[in-house]
Design an enzyme around this catalytic site. Structure first.
Site, PDB file in Angstrom:
ATOM      1  N   PRO A 213       0.787  -1.230   0.000  1.00  0.00           N
ATOM      2  CA  PRO A 213       0.000   0.000   0.000  1.00  0.00           C
ATOM      3  C   PRO A 213       0.820   1.281   0.000  1.00  0.00           C
ATOM      4  CG  PRO A 213       0.021  -0.975   2.178  1.00  0.00           C
ATOM      5  CD  PRO A 213       0.720  -1.943   1.287  1.00  0.00           C
ATOM      6  N   ASP A 236       3.892   1.558 -11.500  1.00  0.00           N
ATOM      7  CA  ASP A 236       2.699   2.391 -11.477  1.00  0.00           C
ATOM      8  C   ASP A 236       2.995   3.723 -10.803  1.00  0.00           C
ATOM      9  OD1 ASP A 236       1.292   0.428 -12.700  1.00  0.00           O
ATOM     10  OD2 ASP A 236       0.214  -0.250 -10.923  1.00  0.00           O
ATOM     11  N   LYS A 258      -1.094   4.497 -14.606  1.00  0.00           N
ATOM     12  CA  LYS A 258      -2.008   3.724 -13.784  1.00  0.00           C
ATOM     13  C   LYS A 258      -2.323   4.418 -12.464  1.00  0.00           C
ATOM     14  CE  LYS A 258      -2.609   0.567 -16.743  1.00  0.00           C
ATOM     15  NZ  LYS A 258      -3.861   0.605 -17.491  1.00  0.00           N
ATOM     16  N   ASP A 291      -1.444  -5.556  -4.195  1.00  0.00           N
ATOM     17  CA  ASP A 291      -1.175  -6.920  -4.645  1.00  0.00           C
ATOM     18  C   ASP A 291      -1.545  -7.029  -6.124  1.00  0.00           C
ATOM     19  OD1 ASP A 291      -0.985 -10.021  -3.556  1.00  0.00           O
ATOM     20  OD2 ASP A 291      -2.344  -9.791  -5.246  1.00  0.00           O
ATOM     21  N   MET A 373     -10.539   2.702  -4.609  1.00  0.00           N
ATOM     22  CA  MET A 373     -10.507   3.840  -5.529  1.00  0.00           C
ATOM     23  C   MET A 373     -11.911   4.361  -5.885  1.00  0.00           C
ATOM     24  SD  MET A 373      -7.211   4.018  -5.849  1.00  0.00           S
ATOM     25  CE  MET A 373      -6.844   5.048  -7.261  1.00  0.00           C
TER      26      MET A 373
END
Length: 457
Positions: A213, A236, A258, A291, A373
């Site tokens: 995270p 990302d 991303k 993950d 999100m």
């Protein structure tokens, strides 16, 4: 006139001389019944020693006959007598926690046998030695033991197949490169022939790595090792610089977007790039937040690699849900309040709330729902969930940048959760946890609001 060759500089002083003792099949004497003596006995046994163990008052000078090493944990006077007797017999002696009476020390061991690393601080700072060991453990792949064991079997064969020293040396250089490039694979005869002939490995590999995270300390050891051996890293936008700092310095770092609801590299382009890089012989790490298997589009990248014949693997990471729950100090499941946990994405490929959500499961009072999100779709999600039967008073917590220094969170009833995120930093990743596991956070939040209203009045 020939130029004189200067001698190499002398080696710096050593507090102790590091040696590796061949103990297999040899006698090892251990005296004393303490935990320290038992641990030393376990090490000697693991090294193949034939142990002779005695109680603290049972040993005699005859026990030293034929011994390769002697270890004891004894009181002061007896320890001195044991050390003197051992030296009299010509046997190296180690007294537990008594460096002044010992000929040797047991270092802190990293075991990838036949690769064995020992760290010594000359007895001055054992905790520092353990810390150094932990650092080495984090970057040393366990699979290197297989490569080292294979090398032992290939040495005699290589002397026959490559009589020239320089050719053998080139073989072992290529061998080391191959071991670091793919340490978890079992080397075989095809590898031997390719390394002997100097055939370059045309196909590299791809590893999908979970970056967790955000907190770099939540990376798994396997993730760190993958970063340390990568030649190219595609990452990302949510992967922070502290995590990229753990990669090898020489690795190329390629951002591929991303970010939630923001500019992103098309998934098809990412698939194409990782396959092309691997086919060119690169060791590719595709670094993803959380993950890879949880809303990480892992399937599309796996399929692309498999279709191209590129070796691909997954290194799981701590999920955003787990990181958020840990930061908030709550459990996602409880025997009396949540027998099930479900992860939902707050947006589909079109940026809108997915149309195939099972609203009955969201309304289940014994389920914890973690929404990923959902900044732009949370209001719609809440409206539809309540319409499907979710209790409007169900506790909910929204957390931004979970596990990072800039983390922010807010707790309220689910009916109001979408109104509480106005102060969250723009662009920060948000996770929402809905369910009665968050009831204590709701109570604390309501109590704080009541106190503030009282002060204001």
């Amino acid at each position: 006139m020939s130029t004189p060759v200067s001698a190499p500089p002398p080696i710096a002083a050593l507090a102790t001389l590091p040696l590796f003792l061949k103990l297999k099949g040899r006698k090892a004497l251990v005296v004393g019944g303490s935990a320290g003596a038992s641990w030393k006995a376990e090490l000697l046994r693991a090294a193949g020693g034939n142990l002779v163990e005695r109680g603290g008052d049972e040993w005699t000078s005859a026990d030293f006959a034929g011994a390769a090493i002697a270890v004891a944990d004894l009181p002061e006077a007896e320890a001195r007598r044991f050390a003197a007797a051992s030296r009299q017999a010509g046997v190296p002696v180690g007294i537990v926690d008594r460096d002044d009476l010992s000929d040797f020390q047991f270092g802190t061991i990293i075991n990838r046998s036949p690769v064995v690393i020992s760290v010594s601080t000359d007895g001055t700072a054992p905790v520092l030695g353990q810390s150094i060991r932990a650092k080495i453990e984090s970057v040393l792949p366990r699979g290197l033991s297989r490569w080292a064991a294979t090398a032992k079997g290939w040495r005699a064969r290589l002397k026959t197949d490559a009589r020239d020293f320089e050719r053998r040396r080139a073989f072992w250089r290529r061998f080391a490169d191959a071991a670091w490039a793919d340490p978890e694979r079992e080397p075989n005869d095809h590898d031997y022939v390719a390394l002997l002939q100097g055939v370059p490995q045309k196909v590299g590999s791809v590893t999908l790595v979970g970056a967790g995270p955000g907190d770099p300390e939540l990376l798994t050891l396997k993730a760190v090792r993958a970063l340390q051996r990568a030649t190219v890293i595609l990452y990302d936008q949510l992967v922070g610089p502290e995590i990229l700092e753990l990669a090898r310095r020489e690795a190329k770092r390629l951002p591929v977007g991303k970010s939630g609801h923001g500019p992103s590299t098309r998934q098809s382009e990412i698939n194409r790039r990782i396959v092309e890089l691997a086919l060119a012989g690169e060791t590719v790490v595709r670094l993803k937040g959380g993950d890879p298997s949880i809303f990480g589009r892992a399937t599309e990248e796996l399929v692309a690699c498999q279709a191209a014949g590129v070796p691909v693997a997954i290194v799981p990471g701590v999920t955003a849900a787990q990181g958020a729950a840990a930061s908030l100090g709550l459990s996602l499941t409880e025997r009396d309040h949540a027998r099930r946990v479900q992860y939902l994405t707050g947006h589909g490929s079109d940026g809108k709330l997915p149309t195939d959500i099972d609203w009955r499961s969201v309304a289940d009072a014994e389920t914890t729902t973690v929404l990923y999100m959902p900044r732009k779709t949370l209001a719609e999600f809440v409206t539809r969930a309540i319409a499907a039967g979710l209790n409007p008073s169900t506790p909910a917590v929204a957390i931004a940048s979970a596990t990072l220094p800039g983390e922010a969170s807010t707790a309220t009833r689910v009916s109001d959760i979408h109104r509480t995120m106005a102060d969250f930093p723009p662009g920060a990743p948000v996770t929402v946890i809905i369910g009665w596991v968050a009831r204590h956070h709701l109570r604390a939040s309501l109590a704080t609001a009541s106190q503030q209203e009282g002060l204001a009045s």
